[in-house]
Design a protein around this motif. Structure first.
Motif, PDB file in Angstrom:
ATOM      1  N   ALA A  25     -13.572  13.872  -8.930  1.00  0.00           N
ATOM      2  CA  ALA A  25     -12.656  12.833  -9.387  1.00  0.00           C
ATOM      3  C   ALA A  25     -12.736  11.605  -8.486  1.00  0.00           C
ATOM      4  CB  ALA A  25     -11.225  13.357  -9.407  1.00  0.00           C
ATOM      5  N   GLN A  26     -12.404  10.441  -9.059  1.00  0.00           N
ATOM      6  CA  GLN A  26     -12.414   9.200  -8.294  1.00  0.00           C
ATOM      7  C   GLN A  26     -11.340   9.199  -7.214  1.00  0.00           C
ATOM      8  OE1 GLN A  26     -11.989   6.635 -11.888  1.00  0.00           O
ATOM      9  NE2 GLN A  26     -13.602   5.417 -10.933  1.00  0.00           N
ATOM     10  N   ARG A  27     -11.587   8.420  -6.161  1.00  0.00           N
ATOM     11  CA  ARG A  27     -10.545   8.105  -5.185  1.00  0.00           C
ATOM     12  C   ARG A  27      -9.608   7.091  -5.812  1.00  0.00           C
ATOM     13  NH1 ARG A  27     -14.282   5.458  -1.101  1.00  0.00           N
ATOM     14  NH2 ARG A  27     -12.298   4.674  -0.332  1.00  0.00           N
ATOM     15  N   ILE A  28      -8.553   6.680  -5.086  1.00  0.00           N
ATOM     16  CA  ILE A  28      -7.616   5.714  -5.657  1.00  0.00           C
ATOM     17  C   ILE A  28      -8.220   4.328  -5.777  1.00  0.00           C
ATOM     18  CG2 ILE A  28      -5.593   6.976  -4.831  1.00  0.00           C
ATOM     19  CD1 ILE A  28      -5.251   4.700  -2.732  1.00  0.00           C
ATOM     20  N   SER A  29      -9.284   4.051  -5.009  1.00  0.00           N
ATOM     21  CA  SER A  29      -9.977   2.773  -5.172  1.00  0.00           C
ATOM     22  C   SER A  29     -11.469   3.001  -5.028  1.00  0.00           C
ATOM     23  CB  SER A  29      -9.489   1.723  -4.160  1.00  0.00           C
ATOM     24  OG  SER A  29      -9.891   2.053  -2.853  1.00  0.00           O
ATOM     25  N   GLY A  30     -12.234   2.178  -5.739  1.00  0.00           N
ATOM     26  CA  GLY A  30     -13.679   2.312  -5.690  1.00  0.00           C
ATOM     27  C   GLY A  30     -14.328   0.953  -5.858  1.00  0.00           C
ATOM     28  N   GLY A  31     -15.644   0.956  -5.952  1.00  0.00           N
ATOM     29  CA  GLY A  31     -16.344  -0.308  -6.129  1.00  0.00           C
ATOM     30  C   GLY A  31     -16.813  -0.887  -4.821  1.00  0.00           C
ATOM     31  N   PRO A  32     -16.856  -2.202  -4.717  1.00  0.00           N
ATOM     32  CA  PRO A  32     -17.410  -2.853  -3.520  1.00  0.00           C
ATOM     33  C   PRO A  32     -16.590  -2.533  -2.277  1.00  0.00           C
ATOM     34  CG  PRO A  32     -16.272  -4.456  -4.903  1.00  0.00           C
ATOM     35  CD  PRO A  32     -16.351  -3.191  -5.700  1.00  0.00           C
ATOM     36  N   SER A  33     -17.296  -2.380  -1.154  1.00  0.00           N
ATOM     37  CA  SER A  33     -16.603  -2.082   0.098  1.00  0.00           C
ATOM     38  C   SER A  33     -16.331  -3.367   0.866  1.00  0.00           C
ATOM     39  CB  SER A  33     -17.445  -1.137   0.963  1.00  0.00           C
ATOM     40  OG  SER A  33     -18.665  -1.759   1.325  1.00  0.00           O
ATOM     41  N   VAL A  34     -15.405  -3.291   1.805  1.00  0.00           N
ATOM     42  CA  VAL A  34     -15.109  -4.435   2.662  1.00  0.00           C
ATOM     43  C   VAL A  34     -15.950  -4.320   3.928  1.00  0.00           C
ATOM     44  CG1 VAL A  34     -12.784  -4.735   1.756  1.00  0.00           C
ATOM     45  CG2 VAL A  34     -13.149  -3.236   3.719  1.00  0.00           C
ATOM     46  N   ALA A  35     -16.270  -5.448   4.536  1.00  0.00           N
ATOM     47  CA  ALA A  35     -17.117  -5.450   5.727  1.00  0.00           C
ATOM     48  C   ALA A  35     -16.438  -4.731   6.887  1.00  0.00           C
ATOM     49  CB  ALA A  35     -17.448  -6.887   6.116  1.00  0.00           C
ATOM     50  N   VAL A  36     -15.140  -4.963   7.034  1.00  0.00           N
ATOM     51  CA  VAL A  36     -14.355  -4.320   8.086  1.00  0.00           C
ATOM     52  C   VAL A  36     -13.111  -3.715   7.430  1.00  0.00           C
ATOM     53  CG1 VAL A  36     -13.083  -4.646  10.236  1.00  0.00           C
ATOM     54  CG2 VAL A  36     -15.158  -5.993   9.796  1.00  0.00           C
ATOM     55  N   PRO A  37     -12.829  -2.431   7.655  1.00  0.00           N
ATOM     56  CA  PRO A  37     -11.644  -1.828   7.042  1.00  0.00           C
ATOM     57  C   PRO A  37     -10.379  -2.604   7.395  1.00  0.00           C
ATOM     58  CG  PRO A  37     -13.019  -0.145   8.032  1.00  0.00           C
ATOM     59  CD  PRO A  37     -13.586  -1.461   8.463  1.00  0.00           C
ATOM     60  N   ARG A  38      -9.526  -2.796   6.398  1.00  0.00           N
ATOM     61  CA  ARG A  38      -8.283  -3.537   6.612  1.00  0.00           C
ATOM     62  C   ARG A  38      -7.154  -2.559   6.902  1.00  0.00           C
ATOM     63  NH1 ARG A  38     -10.379  -6.604   2.098  1.00  0.00           N
ATOM     64  NH2 ARG A  38     -11.194  -8.571   2.891  1.00  0.00           N
ATOM     65  N   ARG A  39      -6.419  -2.828   7.956  1.00  0.00           N
ATOM     66  CA  ARG A  39      -5.325  -1.942   8.340  1.00  0.00           C
ATOM     67  C   ARG A  39      -4.019  -2.472   7.782  1.00  0.00           C
ATOM     68  NH1 ARG A  39      -4.373   1.226  13.949  1.00  0.00           N
ATOM     69  NH2 ARG A  39      -2.318   2.102  13.451  1.00  0.00           N
ATOM     70  N   PHE A  40      -3.249  -1.579   7.152  1.00  0.00           N
ATOM     71  CA  PHE A  40      -1.915  -1.901   6.655  1.00  0.00           C
ATOM     72  C   PHE A  40      -0.880  -1.209   7.539  1.00  0.00           C
ATOM     73  CE2 PHE A  40      -3.866  -4.068   3.440  1.00  0.00           C
ATOM     74  CZ  PHE A  40      -3.151  -4.241   2.262  1.00  0.00           C
ATOM     75  N   ALA A  41       0.353  -1.701   7.500  1.00  0.00           N
ATOM     76  CA  ALA A  41       1.437  -1.139   8.317  1.00  0.00           C
ATOM     77  C   ALA A  41       2.348  -0.282   7.447  1.00  0.00           C
ATOM     78  CB  ALA A  41       2.240  -2.262   8.972  1.00  0.00           C
ATOM     79  N   LEU A  42       2.778   0.863   7.965  1.00  0.00           N
ATOM     80  CA  LEU A  42       3.696   1.728   7.238  1.00  0.00           C
ATOM     81  C   LEU A  42       5.071   1.076   7.164  1.00  0.00           C
ATOM     82  CD1 LEU A  42       4.151   4.536   5.912  1.00  0.00           C
ATOM     83  CD2 LEU A  42       4.876   5.338   8.176  1.00  0.00           C
ATOM     84  N   ALA A  43       5.567   0.873   5.953  1.00  0.00           N
ATOM     85  CA  ALA A  43       6.892   0.276   5.755  1.00  0.00           C
ATOM     86  C   ALA A  43       7.957   1.339   5.541  1.00  0.00           C
ATOM     87  CB  ALA A  43       6.864  -0.687   4.562  1.00  0.00           C
ATOM     88  N   SER A  44       7.633   2.409   4.823  1.00  0.00           N
ATOM     89  CA  SER A  44       8.591   3.494   4.638  1.00  0.00           C
ATOM     90  C   SER A  44       7.866   4.749   4.197  1.00  0.00           C
ATOM     91  CB  SER A  44       9.671   3.119   3.605  1.00  0.00           C
ATOM     92  OG  SER A  44       9.109   2.958   2.320  1.00  0.00           O
ATOM     93  N   LEU A  45       8.515   5.895   4.425  1.00  0.00           N
ATOM     94  CA  LEU A  45       7.928   7.171   4.041  1.00  0.00           C
ATOM     95  C   LEU A  45       9.044   8.101   3.582  1.00  0.00           C
ATOM     96  CD1 LEU A  45       5.380   8.966   3.907  1.00  0.00           C
ATOM     97  CD2 LEU A  45       5.886   9.677   6.254  1.00  0.00           C
ATOM     98  N   LEU A  46       8.936   8.595   2.364  1.00  0.00           N
ATOM     99  CA  LEU A  46       9.901   9.524   1.797  1.00  0.00           C
ATOM    100  C   LEU A  46       9.194  10.843   1.504  1.00  0.00           C
ATOM    101  CD1 LEU A  46      11.523   7.081  -0.816  1.00  0.00           C
ATOM    102  CD2 LEU A  46      12.250   7.499   1.535  1.00  0.00           C
ATOM    103  N   GLU A  47       9.975  11.944   1.445  1.00  0.00           N
ATOM    104  CA  GLU A  47       9.376  13.254   1.191  1.00  0.00           C
ATOM    105  C   GLU A  47      10.267  14.061   0.274  1.00  0.00           C
ATOM    106  OE1 GLU A  47      10.571  16.408   2.188  1.00  0.00           O
ATOM    107  OE2 GLU A  47       8.767  17.596   1.783  1.00  0.00           O
ATOM    108  N   GLU A  48       9.628  14.816  -0.615  1.00  0.00           N
ATOM    109  CA  GLU A  48      10.341  15.790  -1.432  1.00  0.00           C
ATOM    110  C   GLU A  48       9.403  16.918  -1.806  1.00  0.00           C
ATOM    111  OE1 GLU A  48      13.177  15.530  -5.268  1.00  0.00           O
ATOM    112  OE2 GLU A  48      11.041  15.388  -5.678  1.00  0.00           O
ATOM    113  N   GLU A  49       9.776  18.132  -1.415  1.00  0.00           N
ATOM    114  CA  GLU A  49       9.035  19.335  -1.784  1.00  0.00           C
ATOM    115  C   GLU A  49       7.531  19.210  -1.511  1.00  0.00           C
ATOM    116  OE1 GLU A  49      10.156  20.246  -5.797  1.00  0.00           O
ATOM    117  OE2 GLU A  49      12.166  20.882  -5.218  1.00  0.00           O
ATOM    118  N   GLY A  50       7.203  18.610  -0.374  1.00  0.00           N
ATOM    119  CA  GLY A  50       5.807  18.489   0.027  1.00  0.00           C
ATOM    120  C   GLY A  50       5.110  17.242  -0.462  1.00  0.00           C
ATOM    121  N   PHE A  51       5.679  16.540  -1.420  1.00  0.00           N
ATOM    122  CA  PHE A  51       5.127  15.262  -1.866  1.00  0.00           C
ATOM    123  C   PHE A  51       5.587  14.174  -0.897  1.00  0.00           C
ATOM    124  CE2 PHE A  51       4.685  17.615  -5.759  1.00  0.00           C
ATOM    125  CZ  PHE A  51       3.629  17.012  -6.443  1.00  0.00           C
ATOM    126  N   LEU A  52       4.669  13.311  -0.478  1.00  0.00           N
ATOM    127  CA  LEU A  52       4.991  12.189   0.384  1.00  0.00           C
ATOM    128  C   LEU A  52       4.883  10.906  -0.422  1.00  0.00           C
ATOM    129  CD1 LEU A  52       3.066  13.106   3.670  1.00  0.00           C
ATOM    130  CD2 LEU A  52       5.480  13.533   3.109  1.00  0.00           C
TER     131      LEU A  52
END
Length: 277
Positions: A243-270
């Motif tokens: 199966a595909q990943r959540i994004s595909g196609g052309p890659s970026v030259a340098v991986p872009r880092r994002f910041a975690l804004a929030s994290l919720l959990e229920e029954e093992g789902f994040l």
């Protein structure tokens, strides 16, 4: 949704309005034993205040995707088998906050997209934000190979948009317009240029943008550097396969880092929310 609580919520510390019920210091124990209301979810997932830009408020592009532990974005071609009721509740909340939902043509076909509907739970918020009763759906398609007899085109509450290139087949453009869709040019060739798509939607007054993929479209937004936020549900499932990943196609030259804004959990789902720095 029996239990939904923050494991960590940086929003509570950084947003001027504070975090949702259950954020640190705001009754986290209580929030872990009851279902959050849609209003509380809408507070937790609210769009940031728009930044000023040279042509008006800067649009904010948010993506909403689901992935298994081993990186699959779908099972048997659809996301529903790896989702959960809470994921769909958040899915509905994100739609309830958006001006427009952007999706690739293949995703529209595979997932059986229908028009977004008006929901009473979000009516007050949308009116206060100057939004219509429901978000428009914008389909990204180079070929316009779409079934214009489907409800997405014949009976939307808000006219469906089709993003395509200037060299798109005139006959298909005419068929789309005859069906009631609004064709928006966002590229010089047959395809759509991601940055132009974002600008074109903003030019129509849509600054709260939500894309639900698919993976190829999300990959194009990532590669073009126009994605502002990723809402990612991590499903506690393993599927193997190809199966595909959540994004595909052309890659970026340098991986872009994002910041975690929030994290919720229920029954093992994040349910994570990441923003560009």
């Amino acid at each position: 949704m029996r239990r939904l609580f923050p494991v960590t919520d940086q929003t509570a510390a950084t947003d001027s309005g504070g975090g949702p019920p259950g954020a640190p210091g705001e009754g986290a124990g209580e929030a872990g034993t009851r279902e959050w209301s849609l209003d509380e979810l809408a507070d937790a997932y609210g769009y940031p205040e728009p930044e000023p830009g040279p042509d008006g408020p800067r649009p904010w592009l948010r993506a909403n995707m689901v992935s298994t532990l081993d990186g699959a974005a779908q099972h048997d071609g659809r996301s529903q088998p790896i989702s959960t009721a809470t994921d769909m509740r958040i899915f509905g909340t994100l739609r309830g906050l958006a001006d427009v939902v952007v999706a690739g043509a293949e995703t529209v076909r595979l997932e059986g997209y229908r028009p977004a509907r008006a929901r009473a739970e979000f009516a007050g918020r949308r009116e206060a934000a100057g939004q219509g009763p429901a978000p428009a759906v914008a389909v990204v398609s180079a070929s316009l190979d779409l079934d214009f007899s489907l409800p997405l085109f014949t009976s939307p509450l808000v006219p469906t948009l089709i993003l395509t290139g200037a060299a798109a087949d005139p006959g298909r453009v005419a068929a789309a317009e005859k069906a009631g869709a609004r064709v928006v040019i966002a590229g010089d060739g047959t395809g759509v240029e991601p940055d132009r798509a974002v600008r074109a939607l903003a030019g129509l007054g849509h600054t709260r943008l939500l894309t639900e993929g698919g993976p190829r479209l999300l990959g194009q937004f990532v590669a073009a550097g126009v994605l502002d936020e990723l809402c990612l549900t991590l499903s506690p499932m393993l599927t193997a396969g190809d199966a595909q990943r959540i994004s595909g196609g052309p890659s970026v030259a340098v991986p872009r880092r994002f910041a975690l804004a929030s994290l919720l959990e229920e029954e093992g789902f994040l349910f994570a929310r990441y923003r560009r720095p």
